[in-house]
Design a protein around this motif. Structure first.
Motif, PDB file in Angstrom:
ATOM      1  N   THR A   1      -0.588   8.539  34.508  1.00 46.34           N
ATOM      2  CA  THR A   1      -1.912   8.270  33.950  1.00 46.34           C
ATOM      3  C   THR A   1      -1.844   8.348  32.431  1.00 46.34           C
ATOM      4  OG1 THR A   1      -2.407  10.602  34.171  1.00 46.34           O
ATOM      5  CG2 THR A   1      -3.175   9.192  35.950  1.00 46.34           C
ATOM      6  N   PRO A   2      -2.567   7.456  31.754  1.00 45.74           N
ATOM      7  CA  PRO A   2      -2.538   7.517  30.280  1.00 45.74           C
ATOM      8  C   PRO A   2      -3.226   8.782  29.794  1.00 45.74           C
ATOM      9  CG  PRO A   2      -4.158   5.913  31.036  1.00 45.74           C
ATOM     10  CD  PRO A   2      -3.438   6.391  32.253  1.00 45.74           C
ATOM     11  N   PRO A   3      -2.662   9.419  28.791  1.00 45.07           N
ATOM     12  CA  PRO A   3      -3.277  10.649  28.277  1.00 45.07           C
ATOM     13  C   PRO A   3      -4.619  10.360  27.642  1.00 45.07           C
ATOM     14  CG  PRO A   3      -1.509   9.922  26.839  1.00 45.07           C
ATOM     15  CD  PRO A   3      -1.469   9.036  28.047  1.00 45.07           C
ATOM     16  N   ASP A   4      -5.478  11.334  27.709  1.00 46.82           N
ATOM     17  CA  ASP A   4      -6.780  11.221  27.047  1.00 46.82           C
ATOM     18  C   ASP A   4      -6.546  11.121  25.539  1.00 46.82           C
ATOM     19  OD1 ASP A   4      -9.369  11.422  26.158  1.00 46.82           O
ATOM     20  OD2 ASP A   4      -9.928  12.957  27.602  1.00 46.82           O
ATOM     21  N   GLU A   5      -7.220  10.182  24.900  1.00 47.15           N
ATOM     22  CA  GLU A   5      -6.978   9.929  23.475  1.00 47.15           C
ATOM     23  C   GLU A   5      -7.173  11.184  22.628  1.00 47.15           C
ATOM     24  OE1 GLU A   5      -8.702   6.231  21.800  1.00 47.15           O
ATOM     25  OE2 GLU A   5      -9.364   7.536  20.190  1.00 47.15           O
ATOM     26  N   LYS A   6      -8.160  12.009  22.994  1.00 53.15           N
ATOM     27  CA  LYS A   6      -8.441  13.180  22.160  1.00 53.15           C
ATOM     28  C   LYS A   6      -7.305  14.199  22.194  1.00 53.15           C
ATOM     29  CE  LYS A   6     -11.055  16.061  25.451  1.00 53.15           C
ATOM     30  NZ  LYS A   6     -10.575  15.381  26.654  1.00 53.15           N
ATOM     31  N   ASP A   7      -6.438  14.083  23.222  1.00 52.41           N
ATOM     32  CA  ASP A   7      -5.299  14.987  23.312  1.00 52.41           C
ATOM     33  C   ASP A   7      -4.071  14.456  22.584  1.00 52.41           C
ATOM     34  OD1 ASP A   7      -6.248  15.775  26.679  1.00 52.41           O
ATOM     35  OD2 ASP A   7      -6.637  16.902  24.857  1.00 52.41           O
ATOM     36  N   GLY A   8      -4.176  13.261  22.042  1.00 53.91           N
ATOM     37  CA  GLY A   8      -3.040  12.690  21.334  1.00 53.91           C
ATOM     38  C   GLY A   8      -2.846  13.331  19.970  1.00 53.91           C
ATOM     39  N   VAL A   9      -1.708  13.047  19.383  1.00 52.25           N
ATOM     40  CA  VAL A   9      -1.411  13.516  18.029  1.00 52.25           C
ATOM     41  C   VAL A   9      -1.863  12.437  17.049  1.00 52.25           C
ATOM     42  CG1 VAL A   9       0.422  14.222  16.456  1.00 52.25           C
ATOM     43  CG2 VAL A   9       0.569  14.832  18.877  1.00 52.25           C
ATOM     44  N   LEU A  10      -2.748  12.811  16.140  1.00 51.84           N
ATOM     45  CA  LEU A  10      -3.286  11.866  15.157  1.00 51.84           C
ATOM     46  C   LEU A  10      -2.464  11.970  13.873  1.00 51.84           C
ATOM     47  CD1 LEU A  10      -5.768   9.942  15.198  1.00 51.84           C
ATOM     48  CD2 LEU A  10      -7.043  11.729  14.030  1.00 51.84           C
ATOM     49  N   VAL A  11      -1.930  10.844  13.412  1.00 51.47           N
ATOM     50  CA  VAL A  11      -1.070  10.827  12.220  1.00 51.47           C
ATOM     51  C   VAL A  11      -1.620   9.815  11.225  1.00 51.47           C
ATOM     52  CG1 VAL A  11       1.259  10.405  11.338  1.00 51.47           C
ATOM     53  CG2 VAL A  11       0.957  11.436  13.600  1.00 51.47           C
ATOM     54  N   LYS A  12      -1.681  10.213   9.955  1.00 49.70           N
ATOM     55  CA  LYS A  12      -2.154   9.316   8.893  1.00 49.70           C
ATOM     56  C   LYS A  12      -1.020   9.078   7.909  1.00 49.70           C
ATOM     57  CE  LYS A  12      -6.030   8.691   5.693  1.00 49.70           C
ATOM     58  NZ  LYS A  12      -7.224   9.348   5.100  1.00 49.70           N
ATOM     59  N   VAL A  13      -0.708   7.805   7.658  1.00 48.23           N
ATOM     60  CA  VAL A  13       0.368   7.479   6.725  1.00 48.23           C
ATOM     61  C   VAL A  13      -0.128   6.442   5.719  1.00 48.23           C
ATOM     62  CG1 VAL A  13       2.162   7.959   8.428  1.00 48.23           C
ATOM     63  CG2 VAL A  13       1.306   5.630   8.174  1.00 48.23           C
ATOM     64  N   MET A  14       0.582   6.344   4.608  1.00 47.29           N
ATOM     65  CA  MET A  14       0.204   5.345   3.608  1.00 47.29           C
ATOM     66  C   MET A  14       1.428   4.726   2.969  1.00 47.29           C
ATOM     67  SD  MET A  14      -1.180   7.524   0.288  1.00 47.29           S
ATOM     68  CE  MET A  14      -1.256   6.111  -0.807  1.00 47.29           C
ATOM     69  N   SER A  15       1.236   3.504   2.437  1.00 48.21           N
ATOM     70  CA  SER A  15       2.241   2.791   1.670  1.00 48.21           C
ATOM     71  C   SER A  15       1.626   2.438   0.327  1.00 48.21           C
ATOM     72  CB  SER A  15       2.652   1.512   2.397  1.00 48.21           C
ATOM     73  OG  SER A  15       3.661   0.824   1.677  1.00 48.21           O
ATOM     74  N   TYR A  16       2.391   2.602  -0.758  1.00 48.25           N
ATOM     75  CA  TYR A  16       1.807   2.370  -2.082  1.00 48.25           C
ATOM     76  C   TYR A  16       2.901   1.952  -3.063  1.00 48.25           C
ATOM     77  CZ  TYR A  16      -1.695   3.403  -5.802  1.00 48.25           C
ATOM     78  OH  TYR A  16      -2.608   3.343  -6.835  1.00 48.25           O
ATOM     79  N   ASN A  17       2.800   0.738  -3.577  1.00 50.50           N
ATOM     80  CA  ASN A  17       3.639   0.311  -4.693  1.00 50.50           C
ATOM     81  C   ASN A  17       2.929   0.764  -5.963  1.00 50.50           C
ATOM     82  OD1 ASN A  17       4.687  -1.087  -6.931  1.00 50.50           O
ATOM     83  ND2 ASN A  17       5.431  -2.767  -5.655  1.00 50.50           N
ATOM     84  N   ILE A  18       3.509   1.763  -6.629  1.00 54.18           N
ATOM     85  CA  ILE A  18       2.774   2.455  -7.700  1.00 54.18           C
ATOM     86  C   ILE A  18       3.062   1.905  -9.104  1.00 54.18           C
ATOM     87  CG2 ILE A  18       2.650   4.555  -6.314  1.00 54.18           C
ATOM     88  CD1 ILE A  18       4.855   5.723  -8.151  1.00 54.18           C
ATOM     89  N   TYR A  19       3.937   0.925  -9.231  1.00 54.13           N
ATOM     90  CA  TYR A  19       4.205   0.295 -10.539  1.00 54.13           C
ATOM     91  C   TYR A  19       4.569   1.338 -11.599  1.00 54.13           C
ATOM     92  CZ  TYR A  19       3.511  -3.404 -14.102  1.00 54.13           C
ATOM     93  OH  TYR A  19       3.678  -4.327 -15.098  1.00 54.13           O
ATOM     94  N   SER A  20       5.242   2.382 -11.155  1.00 52.03           N
ATOM     95  CA  SER A  20       5.646   3.491 -12.043  1.00 52.03           C
ATOM     96  C   SER A  20       4.468   4.102 -12.803  1.00 52.03           C
ATOM     97  CB  SER A  20       6.723   3.037 -13.040  1.00 52.03           C
ATOM     98  OG  SER A  20       7.846   2.518 -12.355  1.00 52.03           O
ATOM     99  N   GLY A  21       3.269   3.931 -12.263  1.00 52.13           N
ATOM    100  CA  GLY A  21       2.090   4.486 -12.925  1.00 52.13           C
ATOM    101  C   GLY A  21       1.745   3.808 -14.232  1.00 52.13           C
ATOM    102  N   GLN A  22       2.179   2.569 -14.429  1.00 50.34           N
ATOM    103  CA  GLN A  22       2.015   1.911 -15.729  1.00 50.34           C
ATOM    104  C   GLN A  22       0.681   1.211 -15.910  1.00 50.34           C
ATOM    105  OE1 GLN A  22       5.637  -0.429 -17.090  1.00 50.34           O
ATOM    106  NE2 GLN A  22       6.093  -0.105 -14.942  1.00 50.34           N
TER     107      GLN A  22
END
Length: 257
Positions: A1-22
């Motif tokens: 059975t598929p696990p209940d969504e609320k029992d899942g592990v929630l992960v937040k990720v990001m990608s960012y080209n920062i242009y060396s802060g210029q």
């Protein structure tokens, strides 16, 4: 059975080209502005491209230490591609959780007049709430040379196919979502967006195209919950940050199913 969504592990990720802060400021202050954007988004892991540390441009400052301090993300892996301007340049992975198995893979490149810089992919292993996964960052060749990008994405598939856990890959792919290089990645990865809505990511303050993506392997029930381009950050870089929130069934649920 598929696990209940609320029992899942929630992960937040990001990608960012920062242009060396210029873009917004110059030197160290620009990198502090970048760090503040990351802190506001508050991801579990971040993949940064066009990152530099200890260069003259940033006043010789240890920007890895700065990023850790300002963002509150204590773990980092610097994916160096070259020495530049008295310091080092490449990509950076930041994490709230301990990382291991750090690897910096060189990506193939036929040098041309336009394409003079080495390219690589950094990968680390981590876990959140007992759920293990890999996290990668890359920045593919730009301008003109589609062959280089195709060879680079082919290499990414080769280097990651044996991994024993799901993987998230962040990057400035310098390629549109429906391009040849990206289609190679889709053999294993998907863009983490919902209903094909991934958002334009480069050209600030007004974005003109999408070349920055967060990809994931749809292994073990990983599923995207939200995918956003963070348009509030329109002066800090020439790219916007991209964020993915996803759930993965928790190990406990997996044992019960």
């Amino acid at each position: 059975t598929p696990p209940d969504e609320k029992d899942g592990v929630l992960v937040k990720v990001m990608s960012y080209n920062i242009y060396s802060g210029q873009k917004a400021y110059s030197g160290k202050k620009g990198m502090e502005a970048i760090a503040q954007v990351i802190k506001k988004i508050n991801p579990d892991l971040a993949g940064l491209q066009e990152f530099e540390t200890k260069t003259n441009k940033v006043g010789k400052a240890d920007i890895i230490a700065l990023m850790k301090e300002v963002t509150g993300m204590p773990y980092a892996f610097f994916v160096k591609t070259r020495d530049v301007d008295g310091g080092e340049y490449g990509n950076l992975i930041l994490s709230k959780y301990p990382i291991s198995d750090e690897v910096n893979y060189d990506l193939p490149r036929i040098e041309t007049v336009e394409d003079v810089h080495p390219r690589s992919m950094g990968v680390v292993k981590t876990e959140k709430d007992g759920k293990g996964f890999y996290f990668g960052v890359t920045h593919l060749s730009h301008v003109g040379n589609e062959t280089n990008r195709i060879n680079q994405t082919t290499t990414i598939i080769e280097k990651t196919k044996g991994l024993d856990e799901p993987m998230i890959l962040t990057g400035d792919f310098n390629a549109l979502a429906d391009s040849g290089p990206m289609k190679i990645l889709y053999e294993r990865f998907e863009i983490g967006c919902l209903n094909g809505n991934y958002g334009l990511t480069t050209g600030t303050p007004v974005p003109v195209k999408a070349i920055d993506f967060v990809l994931y392997t749809p292994d073990e029930g990983m599923s995207p919950k939200a995918y956003d381009v963070y348009y509030d950050a329109y002066v800090e870089s020439d790219h916007f940050p991209v964020c993915l929130l996803y759930t993965s069934p928790s190990p406990r649920d997996k044992r019960q199913s």
